[in-house]
Structures are given as structure tokens and as C-alpha cells.
Design an enzyme around this catalytic site. Sequence first.
Site, PDB file in Angstrom:
ATOM      1  N   LYS C  15       0.859  -1.193   0.000  1.00  0.00           N
ATOM      2  CA  LYS C  15       0.000   0.000   0.000  1.00  0.00           C
ATOM      3  C   LYS C  15       0.888   1.234   0.000  1.00  0.00           C
ATOM      4  O   LYS C  15       1.757   1.395   0.843  1.00  0.00           O
ATOM      5  CB  LYS C  15      -0.891   0.007   1.244  1.00  0.00           C
ATOM      6  CG  LYS C  15      -2.019   1.025   1.188  1.00  0.00           C
ATOM      7  CD  LYS C  15      -3.069   0.667   0.141  1.00  0.00           C
ATOM      8  CE  LYS C  15      -4.345   0.136   0.760  1.00  0.00           C
ATOM      9  NZ  LYS C  15      -5.283  -0.410  -0.216  1.00  0.00           N
ATOM     10  N   THR C  61      -3.254  -5.405   0.906  1.00  0.00           N
ATOM     11  CA  THR C  61      -2.710  -4.042   1.021  1.00  0.00           C
ATOM     12  C   THR C  61      -3.554  -3.241   2.002  1.00  0.00           C
ATOM     13  O   THR C  61      -3.034  -2.372   2.711  1.00  0.00           O
ATOM     14  CB  THR C  61      -2.639  -3.337  -0.355  1.00  0.00           C
ATOM     15  OG1 THR C  61      -3.959  -3.066  -0.834  1.00  0.00           O
ATOM     16  CG2 THR C  61      -1.880  -4.186  -1.366  1.00  0.00           C
ATOM     17  N   ASP C  62      -4.828  -3.560   2.097  1.00  0.00           N
ATOM     18  CA  ASP C  62      -5.676  -2.888   3.082  1.00  0.00           C
ATOM     19  C   ASP C  62      -5.232  -3.247   4.505  1.00  0.00           C
ATOM     20  O   ASP C  62      -5.288  -2.406   5.415  1.00  0.00           O
ATOM     21  CB  ASP C  62      -7.141  -3.286   2.863  1.00  0.00           C
ATOM     22  CG  ASP C  62      -8.086  -2.474   3.709  1.00  0.00           C
ATOM     23  OD1 ASP C  62      -8.337  -1.300   3.349  1.00  0.00           O
ATOM     24  OD2 ASP C  62      -8.560  -2.991   4.739  1.00  0.00           O
ATOM     25  N   PHE C 162      31.947  28.112 -14.911  1.00  0.00           N
ATOM     26  CA  PHE C 162      31.923  26.887 -15.706  1.00  0.00           C
ATOM     27  C   PHE C 162      32.783  27.107 -16.939  1.00  0.00           C
ATOM     28  O   PHE C 162      32.413  27.830 -17.850  1.00  0.00           O
ATOM     29  CB  PHE C 162      30.499  26.475 -16.078  1.00  0.00           C
ATOM     30  CG  PHE C 162      30.441  25.121 -16.711  1.00  0.00           C
ATOM     31  CD1 PHE C 162      30.939  24.004 -16.042  1.00  0.00           C
ATOM     32  CD2 PHE C 162      29.929  24.936 -17.988  1.00  0.00           C
ATOM     33  CE1 PHE C 162      30.916  22.750 -16.627  1.00  0.00           C
ATOM     34  CE2 PHE C 162      29.904  23.686 -18.575  1.00  0.00           C
ATOM     35  CZ  PHE C 162      30.394  22.586 -17.897  1.00  0.00           C
ATOM     36  N   ARG C 179      28.357  33.005 -12.661  1.00  0.00           N
ATOM     37  CA  ARG C 179      26.981  32.694 -13.040  1.00  0.00           C
ATOM     38  C   ARG C 179      26.172  32.421 -11.779  1.00  0.00           C
ATOM     39  O   ARG C 179      26.733  32.205 -10.703  1.00  0.00           O
ATOM     40  CB  ARG C 179      26.923  31.474 -13.972  1.00  0.00           C
ATOM     41  CG  ARG C 179      27.448  30.199 -13.344  1.00  0.00           C
ATOM     42  CD  ARG C 179      27.204  28.961 -14.241  1.00  0.00           C
ATOM     43  NE  ARG C 179      27.642  27.733 -13.546  1.00  0.00           N
ATOM     44  CZ  ARG C 179      27.505  26.503 -14.018  1.00  0.00           C
ATOM     45  NH1 ARG C 179      26.942  26.301 -15.188  1.00  0.00           N
ATOM     46  NH2 ARG C 179      27.917  25.452 -13.317  1.00  0.00           N
ATOM     47  N   GLN C 226      29.051  19.341 -10.543  1.00  0.00           N
ATOM     48  CA  GLN C 226      29.605  18.058 -10.121  1.00  0.00           C
ATOM     49  C   GLN C 226      30.515  18.226  -8.898  1.00  0.00           C
ATOM     50  O   GLN C 226      30.445  17.442  -7.945  1.00  0.00           O
ATOM     51  CB  GLN C 226      30.434  17.430 -11.265  1.00  0.00           C
ATOM     52  CG  GLN C 226      29.630  16.818 -12.397  1.00  0.00           C
ATOM     53  CD  GLN C 226      29.314  17.781 -13.514  1.00  0.00           C
ATOM     54  OE1 GLN C 226      29.201  18.995 -13.288  1.00  0.00           O
ATOM     55  NE2 GLN C 226      29.138  17.266 -14.716  1.00  0.00           N
ATOM     56  N   HIS C 254      18.597  26.199 -14.514  1.00  0.00           N
ATOM     57  CA  HIS C 254      19.270  27.272 -15.243  1.00  0.00           C
ATOM     58  C   HIS C 254      18.605  28.626 -15.024  1.00  0.00           C
ATOM     59  O   HIS C 254      17.389  28.765 -15.092  1.00  0.00           O
ATOM     60  CB  HIS C 254      19.276  26.953 -16.744  1.00  0.00           C
ATOM     61  CG  HIS C 254      19.944  25.652 -17.072  1.00  0.00           C
ATOM     62  ND1 HIS C 254      21.233  25.348 -16.680  1.00  0.00           N
ATOM     63  CD2 HIS C 254      19.507  24.549 -17.744  1.00  0.00           C
ATOM     64  CE1 HIS C 254      21.550  24.129 -17.104  1.00  0.00           C
ATOM     65  NE2 HIS C 254      20.517  23.620 -17.746  1.00  0.00           N
TER      66      HIS C 254
END
Lengths: 305, 305, 305, 305
Positions: C15, C61-62, C162, C179, C226, C254
Amino acid sequence: MSDVTVHLGPNKYGKAENRLVRITRDSARHEIEDLNITSQLRGEALAGSFLTGDNSRIVATDTQKNTIFALAKKHGVGSPERFLTVLAEHFTSSFDWIEGGLWQAEQYEWERIVVDGADHDHSFVRKGQGTRLATVQVVDGATHVTGGVKDLVVLKSTGSEFRGYPKTEYTTLPETDDRIIATSVTARWRYLPDAVADGVDYGEAYAEVTRVLLEQFAVVHSLALQQTLYEMGKAAITARPELAEIRFAMPNKHHFVYDIGRFGLENNGEVFIADDRPYGLIEGTVVRDGVDDAPDAWRDVPTFI
Amino acid sequence: MSDVTVHLGPNKYGKAENRLVRITRDSARHEIEDLNITSQLRGEALAGSFLTGDNSRIVATDTQKNTIFALAKKHGVGSPERFLTVLAEHFTSSFDWIEGGLWQAEQYEWERIVVDGADHDHSFVRKGQGTRLATVQVVDGATHVTGGVKDLVVLKSTGSEFRGYPKTEYTTLPETDDRIIATSVTARWRYLPDAVADGVDYGEAYAEVTRVLLEQFAVVHSLALQQTLYEMGKAAITARPELAEIRFAMPNKHHFVYDIGRFGLENNGEVFIADDRPYGLIEGTVVRDGVDDAPDAWRDVPTFI
Amino acid sequence: MSDVTVHLGPNKYGKAENRLVRITRDSARHEIEDLNITSQLRGEALAGSFLTGDNSRIVATDTQKNTIFALAKKHGVGSPERFLTVLAEHFTSSFDWIEGGLWQAEQYEWERIVVDGADHDHSFVRKGQGTRLATVQVVDGATHVTGGVKDLVVLKSTGSEFRGYPKTEYTTLPETDDRIIATSVTARWRYLPDAVADGVDYGEAYAEVTRVLLEQFAVVHSLALQQTLYEMGKAAITARPELAEIRFAMPNKHHFVYDIGRFGLENNGEVFIADDRPYGLIEGTVVRDGVDDAPDAWRDVPTFI
Amino acid sequence: MSDVTVHLGPNKYGKAENRLVRITRDSARHEIEDLNITSQLRGEALAGSFLTGDNSRIVATDTQKNTIFALAKKHGVGSPERFLTVLAEHFTSSFDWIEGGLWQAEQYEWERIVVDGADHDHSFVRKGQGTRLATVQVVDGATHVTGGVKDLVVLKSTGSEFRGYPKTEYTTLPETDDRIIATSVTARWRYLPDAVADGVDYGEAYAEVTRVLLEQFAVVHSLALQQTLYEMGKAAITARPELAEIRFAMPNKHHFVYDIGRFGLENNGEVFIADDRPYGLIEGTVVRDGVDDAPDAWRDVPTFI
């Protein structure tokens, strides 16, 4: 804690969700292909970017984006599986330090608008029923291809039971021999490497697999959503010799019989309330006997869902 | 500031998003109706709940929910417009202090699954193309009915220009005589009170209006999305004498020509990037000449979108 | 094709998205714990449900749902990691054929509303900054525990470069030494089995890991997302001896410098447009040296995202 | 049906969801303003675009986008209300045929990341608690300004009753003198024209109104969500003399006591299940006595929600 040392584990990077729309207009009758593409690369040489910010081997994610659109012009799309393969071959052959990667696509289908009973040449309406999925993965020089579908919402108003489960301390669910069963099918199927090498008609395979999945959902008298899932997978693999395995995530979209007996009204499976959460979630894989496992095919692919 | 005094302004209350699934199973061939219903009430007598927490006139939102499901059994659905009218009549006639309200519905369409070339009796797949809308509003004893559609996504790969606009200090957009035009149509149309009184076949009207909207989107050579909108509305009103007016919200889902000229590749309207935000947003109303305005019909109805 | 045979591969069921709100009201000062819990079970004996619809081993699942709420009363929550462990132990010990499973949680944090400068006893406002994640996995008798966070949105308006990436046929991105860098952090960290056995203060660990992640994002002068990712992971592992590894999915949200030079205006990193798609997607793992791999811990856990 | 004639009714057009991020970097301590802005224009002269595709008066939506970013450089943001006013004045004064329009904004708040106990100069984490709203509307030469907030999620674990409502044919809800009450507040308040003319500190007003709304939610012993709404509005208007009126949409986010009595467990308001749909939906307006109505201020503004 100055003596704690660490290393870089599994990783990949790239540009996600590039929304490519490719129009083929060789004649007045245009064709449209509408995709959402993610490209991600792997390779030992990429560690420098993580470890020291040395980007000398990083094919910029912006470059990956440009490449997708340029190659869409050069090579066309054809099918998501084919186009992802073009991308995979481009990146692994253009840069010797790119060892592999994962390329993923969603494809949205469009139908032609009907005008005066005829399909229009360049006007389309989005179909909206199911989204096509594909992945191409390159690991250790091997290429793995999967197709798939998501958001295929199905419902049976009868022909579904749920009985015979253990009655435990916390069980209150009554057994039923007639309920609504509904789910939103997510399925991904892996193509056999030999079939990929020989060439697969991915579009035809997609059409037939989805047709068979729907048909099987309809005809199986369901004793459990698990059983329905298994029969759907078995039918798909039986129908298409190119398939090695198929895996499913199938939420049990509960439709509860609304208790109108309190108002002196009888409810013979006519009035239901559809519930959002929580929901049953059944996931399983059906595998053709005799095929090799391919865990690399599923690396970093969304698990079941 | 102890001398500041206030009063209660416009208000309503109720139960939102009741997910009703109604199965008609008079024969082996089941029918399914799948709706999302919101019921909200208005009335001077309800002020007590706001002002002092006096709930003696508050038809509980839970009661409104129960009522929806009970009346779905008693009267069936038929069409969202008809069923909302049943609800409106029930609440305004059962409680003399309920002066009016707003009832809204979304309806999701289902198609029968095809098995061996034939439509299955009780297995369905959700269509996914557009969602039907309806409202019934009761104000000052008058009943107003609207139909509608949303999420009807359409695209033309040619046959669209955009030129002749003012070039201002901040204008950089180049004119174009061939672009992709795409939008997700939201439309709501108001039925003439006389037509409502005489009885409208709401299902047939919905089918024809959506068909005409699609057709008109296809055939109009677009000089602006505004013009396309107007022609779509004009065609709908021309096609159905029951319609008083129709209003639209049409986002301009931008598809930008991808600049692959930088890579020595020509892009003759073949490779586009679909953008999410920002987007143009064109909203307008087309009105049949000679009909009376009905601002009450649109009270608290989502504005344009 | 009657000779095609298949078998059942990896599967689980349960569930999903049980929205548990647990109030502790031992005193006038209430405590609130707000979770979204998914319970799924695995075991060879469950195959019968898939293969033949034999539900005799299916803990419904109940029933799983009921169990979650009953055990929340009996044992309290404490932390998502602790409560998922209670669930895991319950299901695997109560049913000898349940071999394992995956239990997952999201937790939403709440703050006390301030009244006259003091925290209120029983009124809360949802914090909204980041969602806590946890998983407990039982495979082959071993228990694996992870913590995590998602939707932790961070941005630096400078301190990010970068540069130095390969300029290929399809590269158009200009290098930048200043940036905006922004991301929505998803992180999952695995606790060392020995630490789990000895007892971890999961709440304290969560607080410190998220604090260190934010701090490291702030202080690292970024040469690549990274590198930022790696430094964040390294700092987290350094800070908490209980952590074996941490994995991240970090979209590069971005923010493009808007070109207002066309209007004679200078833009020194002041006016940006935030874009939705496509986006860079950087995923990586940082591992403490010397710890054993634990692929079972990550089985079916959402991959990176 | 060739004699059907129609005309253009209410309309507007523009560019929606411009995601502007404005950094102020006059010193090393940067400031960030993060908005989602929609600009839409109205005017009789714009009809040509709808009627015949004559765009000679259409200030292109792309031009509207450029203008937003250019003016953000020239004038800064300051507050969403102030910046929308700058936009409104620009468009209505630069083009004599632009008679008015609606400018809307969402603003996302950011907090500084704490490093070594101090707020960082240029690193931020998104707050996530509530989104600020603003609109500026120009109609017939008059300017109307509203502020607002949405997604402010609050909950009280006690101090809420619901009793005394009519028991009708379809009423099954039991009365309660102790329940969880929770809602996600959407509020929009209109500033008095005189206050706008004199100058409002919109940021201070926003901070105090949201503070008062939270405080009032906490301290009111709730007899109905309607009553809570009214008291919240009354307190806001009492606190800020600039406010003419405030309207609310408050969904009743139901938390149901989970029935664990079936398992021999007592549930004294400790274990709840949070439900998604359906939900109560309470909408109302609180108005300062003696102020004039201003329906133009609310034209096309999302109704309640």
C-alpha cells in the site's frame, strides 16, 4: 575528523527533458514526432569534474542539448528507440572517454484533426491516451534497449474478485466476488539483444504490445491485480518474439462502493467513489524462459515507476 | 483600532472534487460515467456560521457529498449539465434558506477496449483527450448552465503567420509567415436560458462544439492566435443555436525553431524546441448578437482558465 | 506461439502513500508528526497470487494500511527511520513467508505558530523547506536504512564558474567565470549497518546532514555542479560517522542572463530568466573509503531521483 | 445558418509566467527577488487582431516579456505590487490605445544560508512557506492593487468543534467537539485607493497580514472553518488601515480519526489519516465597513482560488 576519506561512486550527468518536436514536411502531408529526451553520460574520465572541478572531459550538458536537435535534423527520429540509439552511438564514438550512458525518451502521440471527414494534412490533436517510453543504455560496450508505456488508465466494471487472503489481527477488508478494478499501467519491456542486432520494428512492437496489454486486461477474469499483471506480461511476451522481459508498476486505483444503504438505497455496484491515496501498488516482472538476465539494462532506469 | 468594523461580503461553501463513478449495468453491456463534482451553496442565512459559528443553517459539506452519491443512484447522471441541475434543484428546494449556489463538474471520457475487433462489454480505457466541463449556477431564482472543455491540445505545423505588429523600443521578435501554432484549448460556453428551459441535448452539443472547434482550428489560416480564437468561437455559435456565448483561454504554446544553422544545418521548419514558460496567453469571448448579458452565470467560475 | 513459456521475475506489492498524521498529546503542548508511508512486501510464497490468483499468502494491502495506523498508536513514530523499522519487523516476524520488503516515507515538517512572541501549543504552520525521506529495506535477513531529503532548493548569485570544457562541433555555450548556480537537492544517505545496530539518533543526523549540505553549497566556490555535489557529500560523510555513502540527484536549474544589451541596458548579473526545461541533471555518489557496497539497500529505491 | 452574427466580448492577452530573478549586487551582500509575472493588456483597438488578424495595435507578447526584464533592470523590483505598477504605467502610457490590463505576480521567498552562525552574503535556500501574490489592474483610468498569499498550510490539533448543523435525510456526519482543523490559506486583500495614492509599504503590509492571519488561526477556538475565516479577515483589516477588503479560499483539509478501535486500541485524537479528495471548500470575503465596492479590481482575477 580530518582523517575521513571518501571516493566517488556511481554517477552520470547530462541534459534532461529536451522537448524535441520534429516535423517531416517532404510533402504537403506533414508528419509530427513529439518527444521529451534525456541524455546522460558515464565514464571514468569524468571523475575529474567531481573531484577537482576539472571539466576538460565534460561534454557540456548544453552541448548534449545542441547535439540532440542537430542529429534530429540529420537523421530524423523514426522511433524513440532508434533515435536514442543514434544519440548513444554519437556520444560513445565521438568521445573516446565516454564509456556509456543512459538515454531516455517519452513520446506523445498526435492524431490528425478530421475536417469534412478527412484527416487534415498539417493539423493535429494530442491523443492523450498513454505516453510511449524508451531507453537505450550503453554499459561495458553492450547496448540495451527498452520500450514502454505509462499513464495507460484502464478500468473493468466487473470481472474482478479479491478473496482468500489471510485474515490477520489487522484485517478488516471484506472479501468480494465483484468489484471495480482500475489501474494506470506503467510497463517497460526489454528487447532481446539478438533482436536489437537484427533490427526491430519498434513502432509495430509498441502498437502490438499496448494492444495486447489492453486486450488481456479486458479478458482476464481477475482474482488479484497481481494475476492480471502476470497474464498481461505473459501475453505480451507470447505475442512478440523480440521481448526478453517486461516489468510493470500497477497502482490499484481504488473505487469504493459508496454506502447509500444508510439512505435506504440499494447499491448494486452502480455508485462508486474514486479514491486517490493510499492505493495498492503492485509491481512485477515477467521473463521469457531461457533468456539471460541483464541488470545493466535497468541501471538507473526509474524503478518500476 | 478598536473602532474598526467589518462585514461579510460574497461567500459560498461546499464540498469540492467528489469523484463519482457511475456504472449503469442494466445489461451485460455496462456504461461508465466518471466525474469530479463540486457543490457549493449560497444564502443570507449562512452568514451566522461566519459571524458567530452558528451552524444551524449549514448543510454540512459531508451532507452535500452524501447527497451527490445518493442522487447519482436515484436519478443517474445522463450528462454533467443535467446532473448538476438535479443537484441544484435538490439543494435549493430542500432548504428554503439556500438561495442558490454553484455546481461544477469535470467529466473524463472512457473508450471501450477492443477485443478481437469488438468493443468489450465492461472493460474501458481512459480516452485522455480533453476533459469535459460543466457548471450550473443559481442566482436570484435564475438557473444558468454552461458546458465546456479543457486540455484539448492542438497544433498546426504550418498555416500560421504573425506579422504587422508594432516595432517598439523593446521589440525583438522577427515577423514570420510560417510558424508552428499550438495551444491547449479551454472553452466554456453558456446555453441560452430559453434553450435550457426547452431542453438541450448536452451530450450532442458537447460533441459538436468540440468537433467544430477542432475543425476550425485546422482550417483557419492563422494571422494571430486571437483571430483563430474568434473564428473558433464564431463557428461554434453558428453551429449550435443553443449557445449564447463562448469564452476561451488559449495559451500560445511556443515551439521555437532550433538554431542549427550554427552547425551548418538548414532548418526549414523541421526541428523545434517546445518551451514551457513564459507563454502567450490569449483570452476572449465570442457572443451571439442580440443575447442578453448574464454576469451571474459566470460568478465565481474560474476566469478564463 | 503456444510453446512460449515465462516465469515471474522481481516483484513486490503493498500500500502506497498512507498519509499518517500522529499527534502526541500527553500534555497541553502537542507534538505533530506528518508522514507519507509506503509499505511493500516480498517473498517467494507470494508468487501464487501472480501465477494463479492464489491469495492465501497475500497480506492484503488494506491490511498493511491498517497495520501502519495501529502500530503508529502502539509504538509512536519517533523518526521515519525508526517507524519504518517497526513496520519491517512487524511484517517479517508476523508472517513467516514474508521474507522482506521495502518501506518508504516522506516526512513534512511543521513549525509552531508564534502568538505574542511565544510558540503556540497546538497550532502549526507547515515549514515547506525540503521534505525528509527515509527507507528501510529487508533483503536476505539484512536490514538497510537510509535517510534523505528532497526539494531543498538552493541558489548562489555568484561564486560559480563553468569553464574548460571541450569545444566540439556542437558546442555553443560560452565559458563563464560568474553565473548563478541553483539546484533542488535530492539526497539519500545510507547508514552503516553497525551504526544501525548500535542505534542512531536519526533526527539529529538528519538535521546535521541537511545543515552541512546547505553550508557546503554556500562555501564551495563552484567550478562545476559536479564538484559542488562531491564536496557536499564529502562534508556530510565527514560530519557524521554513521554514514556509509550518500547519493545525489541535482538538477541544474538554469538562470539565464537576460539579453537587455539589445535595449542599451547593461546586465551585470542582475536580471535573469529562470528556465524550466531542459535542465542539466547531475547525479553522483560519495562513498566512505573502506565500507562494503550494499546494492540490496538500494533495490527498487527511486534511482537518484 | 448563414445569418448568425456574433461580436467580440471581454478579452485580454499577454505573456504569462515570466520567471524573473533579480539580483541586487551593489555590495558583496546580494539581495534576491524571485517572481513569476503575467502581463495582459486590454483595449478596444485590439479587437482588430481577433476580428481580422490585424496586428497593427498588438504589442507582441514577446515585447511584453522583453519589457518586463528591461524595466526590472531600470527600476528594480522593490515589491511585486510596486513593480506591477511600473509595468502598468509603462504599457498604458507608452501606447495610447492600451486602455488597461491586468498584471499579476507570484513571489517566492528565499532565506540566507547560515554558515558558522552567520547569514551568507550570496547563498540562499528557498523558504517554501507560502507564496506571495499581487495584482495591479487598470480599468477606466483607475488603478487597483491587491496583495495576497497562497499555499500557507496550517493545522490545529485541537481547539476546533463542528456541531449544531441540520440533520437531514443525507446527513451521517457525527458532531464533534474536538477535531483537527487544517487548511491551505489563499487570501487576496485589496488596498484602499487612497492608501495606494499615498504610498503603501507593501512588504511591511504583507509581513503583518500574514503574521496576523497565522496568529488568528491559532487563537480562535473554531466552531466552523467559516468562523475562523471571518475572524482572520477581521483581524487583518483591523491591523492594517490600508486594507479595504480581504477574500479567502480555504479548503478544509480533512484529517479523519483512524478507526483502530477495531483492533482494541483507543484513539484519543492521536492517529489520523489525511485525505486528499473530496474536501470542504469555504470561500468568503471580509469587507471594511464604509468602503466602496470595486468590482473592477477583481476582474479576471482567479476567483477565490
